[in-house]
Motif scaffolding. Structure first.
Motif, PDB file in Angstrom:
ATOM      1  N   ILE A   1       0.804  -1.213   0.000  1.00 25.72           N
ATOM      2  CA  ILE A   1       0.000   0.000   0.000  1.00 25.72           C
ATOM      3  C   ILE A   1       0.841   1.269   0.000  1.00 25.72           C
ATOM      4  N   LYS A   2       1.990   1.251   0.639  1.00 29.02           N
ATOM      5  CA  LYS A   2       2.821   2.453   0.699  1.00 29.02           C
ATOM      6  C   LYS A   2       3.222   2.947  -0.691  1.00 29.02           C
ATOM      7  N   GLU A   3       3.230   2.032  -1.668  1.00 25.35           N
ATOM      8  CA  GLU A   3       3.576   2.424  -3.035  1.00 25.35           C
ATOM      9  C   GLU A   3       2.530   3.348  -3.654  1.00 25.35           C
ATOM     10  N   MET A   4       1.333   3.396  -3.056  1.00 28.85           N
ATOM     11  CA  MET A   4       0.264   4.214  -3.610  1.00 28.85           C
ATOM     12  C   MET A   4       0.479   5.704  -3.358  1.00 28.85           C
ATOM     13  N   ARG A   5       1.191   6.046  -2.294  1.00 29.95           N
ATOM     14  CA  ARG A   5       1.402   7.446  -1.940  1.00 29.95           C
ATOM     15  C   ARG A   5       2.529   8.050  -2.775  1.00 29.95           C
ATOM     16  N   SER A   6       2.277   9.196  -3.384  1.00 31.42           N
ATOM     17  CA  SER A   6       3.315   9.858  -4.172  1.00 31.42           C
ATOM     18  C   SER A   6       2.906  11.301  -4.427  1.00 31.42           C
ATOM     19  N   GLN A   7       3.901  12.149  -4.711  1.00 34.23           N
ATOM     20  CA  GLN A   7       3.612  13.541  -5.029  1.00 34.23           C
ATOM     21  C   GLN A   7       4.446  13.997  -6.206  1.00 34.23           C
TER      22      GLN A   7
ATOM     23  N   MET B   1      -8.443  -3.893  -0.814  1.00 34.30           N
ATOM     24  CA  MET B   1      -9.805  -3.460  -1.119  1.00 34.30           C
ATOM     25  C   MET B   1     -10.169  -2.207  -0.332  1.00 34.30           C
ATOM     26  N   GLY B   2      -9.885  -2.237   0.964  1.00 34.54           N
ATOM     27  CA  GLY B   2     -10.195  -1.084   1.796  1.00 34.54           C
ATOM     28  C   GLY B   2      -9.442   0.149   1.364  1.00 34.54           C
TER      29      GLY B   2
ATOM     30  N   THR C   1      -8.987  -3.309 -11.925  1.00 42.45           N
ATOM     31  CA  THR C   1      -8.188  -3.693 -10.759  1.00 42.45           C
ATOM     32  C   THR C   1      -8.140  -5.214 -10.668  1.00 42.45           C
ATOM     33  N   ILE C   2      -6.937  -5.755 -10.576  1.00 43.44           N
ATOM     34  CA  ILE C   2      -6.777  -7.197 -10.373  1.00 43.44           C
ATOM     35  C   ILE C   2      -5.879  -7.415  -9.159  1.00 43.44           C
ATOM     36  N   PHE C   3      -6.036  -8.570  -8.511  1.00 44.17           N
ATOM     37  CA  PHE C   3      -5.350  -8.863  -7.262  1.00 44.17           C
ATOM     38  C   PHE C   3      -4.762 -10.273  -7.307  1.00 44.17           C
ATOM     39  N   PRO C   4      -3.657 -10.447  -8.037  1.00 41.75           N
ATOM     40  CA  PRO C   4      -3.049 -11.783  -8.132  1.00 41.75           C
ATOM     41  C   PRO C   4      -2.596 -12.283  -6.768  1.00 41.75           C
ATOM     42  N   GLU C   5      -2.956 -13.531  -6.466  1.00 46.65           N
ATOM     43  CA  GLU C   5      -2.520 -14.163  -5.215  1.00 46.65           C
ATOM     44  C   GLU C   5      -1.344 -15.074  -5.512  1.00 46.65           C
TER      45      GLU C   5
ATOM     46  N   VAL D   1      -1.188  -9.790  -3.865  1.00 51.25           N
ATOM     47  CA  VAL D   1      -1.665 -10.172  -2.542  1.00 51.25           C
ATOM     48  C   VAL D   1      -0.634 -11.085  -1.869  1.00 51.25           C
ATOM     49  N   ASP D   2      -0.299 -10.756  -0.618  1.00 51.06           N
ATOM     50  CA  ASP D   2       0.588 -11.590   0.212  1.00 51.06           C
ATOM     51  C   ASP D   2       1.945 -11.815  -0.446  1.00 51.06           C
ATOM     52  N   ASP D   3       2.569 -10.741  -0.907  1.00 50.35           N
ATOM     53  CA  ASP D   3       3.914 -10.811  -1.483  1.00 50.35           C
ATOM     54  C   ASP D   3       4.926 -11.166  -0.396  1.00 50.35           C
ATOM     55  N   GLN D   4       5.581 -12.312  -0.550  1.00 51.85           N
ATOM     56  CA  GLN D   4       6.585 -12.749   0.412  1.00 51.85           C
ATOM     57  C   GLN D   4       7.998 -12.346   0.000  1.00 51.85           C
ATOM     58  N   SER D   5       8.136 -11.717  -1.166  1.00 56.09           N
ATOM     59  CA  SER D   5       9.467 -11.301  -1.608  1.00 56.09           C
ATOM     60  C   SER D   5       9.892  -9.988  -0.968  1.00 56.09           C
ATOM     61  N   HIS D   6       8.900  -9.220  -0.435  1.00 53.43           N
ATOM     62  CA  HIS D   6       9.247  -7.919   0.133  1.00 53.43           C
ATOM     63  C   HIS D   6       8.306  -7.554   1.276  1.00 53.43           C
ATOM     64  N   ILE D   7       7.127  -6.999   0.972  1.00 54.94           N
ATOM     65  CA  ILE D   7       6.170  -6.577   1.993  1.00 54.94           C
ATOM     66  C   ILE D   7       4.811  -7.180   1.660  1.00 54.94           C
ATOM     67  N   SER D   8       4.235  -7.902   2.601  1.00 56.72           N
ATOM     68  CA  SER D   8       2.970  -8.600   2.362  1.00 56.72           C
ATOM     69  C   SER D   8       1.775  -7.679   2.603  1.00 56.72           C
ATOM     70  N   THR D   9       0.796  -7.736   1.682  1.00 58.90           N
ATOM     71  CA  THR D   9      -0.443  -6.975   1.813  1.00 58.90           C
ATOM     72  C   THR D   9      -1.617  -7.905   1.535  1.00 58.90           C
ATOM     73  N   SER D  10      -2.587  -7.923   2.424  1.00 57.43           N
ATOM     74  CA  SER D  10      -3.737  -8.818   2.276  1.00 57.43           C
ATOM     75  C   SER D  10      -4.732  -8.251   1.272  1.00 57.43           C
ATOM     76  N   LEU D  11      -5.584  -9.124   0.753  1.00 58.71           N
ATOM     77  CA  LEU D  11      -6.637  -8.696  -0.169  1.00 58.71           C
ATOM     78  C   LEU D  11      -7.572  -7.708   0.528  1.00 58.71           C
ATOM     79  N   GLU D  12      -7.905  -7.964   1.765  1.00 53.80           N
ATOM     80  CA  GLU D  12      -8.785  -7.079   2.528  1.00 53.80           C
ATOM     81  C   GLU D  12      -8.182  -5.667   2.625  1.00 53.80           C
ATOM     82  N   SER D  13      -6.871  -5.604   2.867  1.00 50.65           N
ATOM     83  CA  SER D  13      -6.206  -4.305   2.971  1.00 50.65           C
ATOM     84  C   SER D  13      -6.237  -3.567   1.641  1.00 50.65           C
TER      85      SER D  13
END
Length: 240
Positions: free
Chosen positions: A117-123, A201-202, A226-230, A187-199
Motif C-alpha cells: 500500500i505504501k507504493e500508492m502514496r506519491s507527489q 480493497m479497503g 483492478t486485479i489482485f493476483p494471489e 496479494v501476500d507478497d513474500q518477496s518484500h512486503i505482504s499486503t492482504s486482499l482485505e487491505s
C-alpha cells in the motif's frame, strides 16, 4: 516507489512479480484482466487477442514511456499532440499490451503494478514549465471525472495514480486510442512486503473516495481495471 533494479530484471516486489506474470503466467494474467473488465471483454475480438510488449525477458524487460505511441504505425501521428498535454518523459509503465478489437482497431493496456500500500502514496516532483503543463492536464482530467476534490489531493497524495489516469484520458479522449489502465495489486507478497486482499480493497475504496472517482459521474472509470493476483511459494521461487 516500486522495488526496482536500476534496469532490467526485478529482484523483489512488484517489478519482479509482474515480470514473472508476463513471462511465465501470461494466460492467467490475461484471464484475470478480462474477468475484471466487461468493457474490455466487449472490445476484444477473441480471448487470445493480447500481445504483450513489455516487460519481456527477450527484450531485457524493457519498460515504455511516451514511446508507447511507436508500437503501432497509426498511433505515431499523435506524438505531437501528446506534447500539448505532457512533457517529453511520461510515466514509466510496468507493463504494456496491445489488444485486437472486433472491428480490427487496436487497443492498449497500460499496467501499473503494486505489491504494498505504501507504493500508492506519491507527489509531483516536476519543476518549472513541466510542472505547469502536468498540473493543467491533471486538473482537466479531474474535471472530466467530475471530481470536486482539491487538485492537491491528486498531485501531492496520489500523483502516480493521477498521471496514469491522465494518460488513460489523453489516449481515449484526445487520441481516440481505446485504452485501459490495469492496476495490478499483488496479494501476500513474500518477496518484500505482504499486503492482504482485505487491505487492498479497503485502501482502494478510500483512495477513490478521496480523489472523487465515482462511476456514476464518468464512464471512463469503466476503463480502470483492478486485479489482485494471489501468490504461492512455487510460483514466487520460479526462475524467470
Amino acid at each position: 516507489m516500486s522495488e526496482l533494479t536500476q534496469e532490467g530484471k526485478g529482484l523483489k516486489g512488484s517489478k519482479f512479480l509482474f515480470q514473472q506474470l508476463v513471462n511465465d503466467k501470461q494466460a492467467s494474467l490475461n484471464y484475470a484482466i478480462l474477468s475484471s473488465s466487461p468493457s474490455l471483454m466487449g472490445f476484444i475480438k477473441h480471448k487470445d487477442s493480447f500481445q504483450w510488449k513489455s516487460p519481456l525477458k527477450e527484450l531485457a524487460y524493457k519498460e515504455f514511456r511516451n514511446e508507447l505511441l511507436e508500437l503501432e504505425d497509426s498511433w505515431t501521428i499523435n506524438k505531437d499532440l501528446l506534447k500539448e498535454y505532457w512533457p517529453a518523459m511520461g510515466p514509466q509503465w510496468d507493463g504494456i499490451a496491445i489488444v485486437e478489437g472486433k472491428d480490427g482497431k487496436k487497443g492498449l493496456l497500460l499496467v501499473e503494478a503494486k505489491a504494498h500500500i505504501k507504493e500508492m502514496r506519491s507527489q509531483i516532483q516536476a519543476k518549472g514549465e513541466s510542472r505547469l503543463l502536468i498540473e493543467k492536464t491533471i486538473n482537466e482530467v479531474k474535471n472530466y471525472f467530475h471530481s470536486s476534490e482539491p487538485l492537491d489531493t491528486w498531485i501531492n497524495q496520489y500523483y502516480q495514480l493521477s498521471n496514469r489516469l491522465a494518460f488513460l484520458y489523453i489516449l481515449n479522449q484526445k487520441m481516440e486510442i481505446p485504452a485501459w489502465l490495469v492496476l495490478t495489486n499483488f496479494v501476500d507478497d513474500q518477496s518484500h512486503i505482504s499486503t492482504s486482499l482485505e487491505s487492498w480493497m479497503g485502501h482502494y475504496i478510500e483512495v477513490f473516495d478521496q480523489m472523487g472517482l465515482n462511476s456514476s459521474k464518468c464512464h471512463l472509470i469503466n476503463n480502470v481495471i483492478t486485479i489482485f493476483p494471489e501468490l504461492n511459494e512455487t510460483w514466487l521461487t520460479k526462475k524467470g
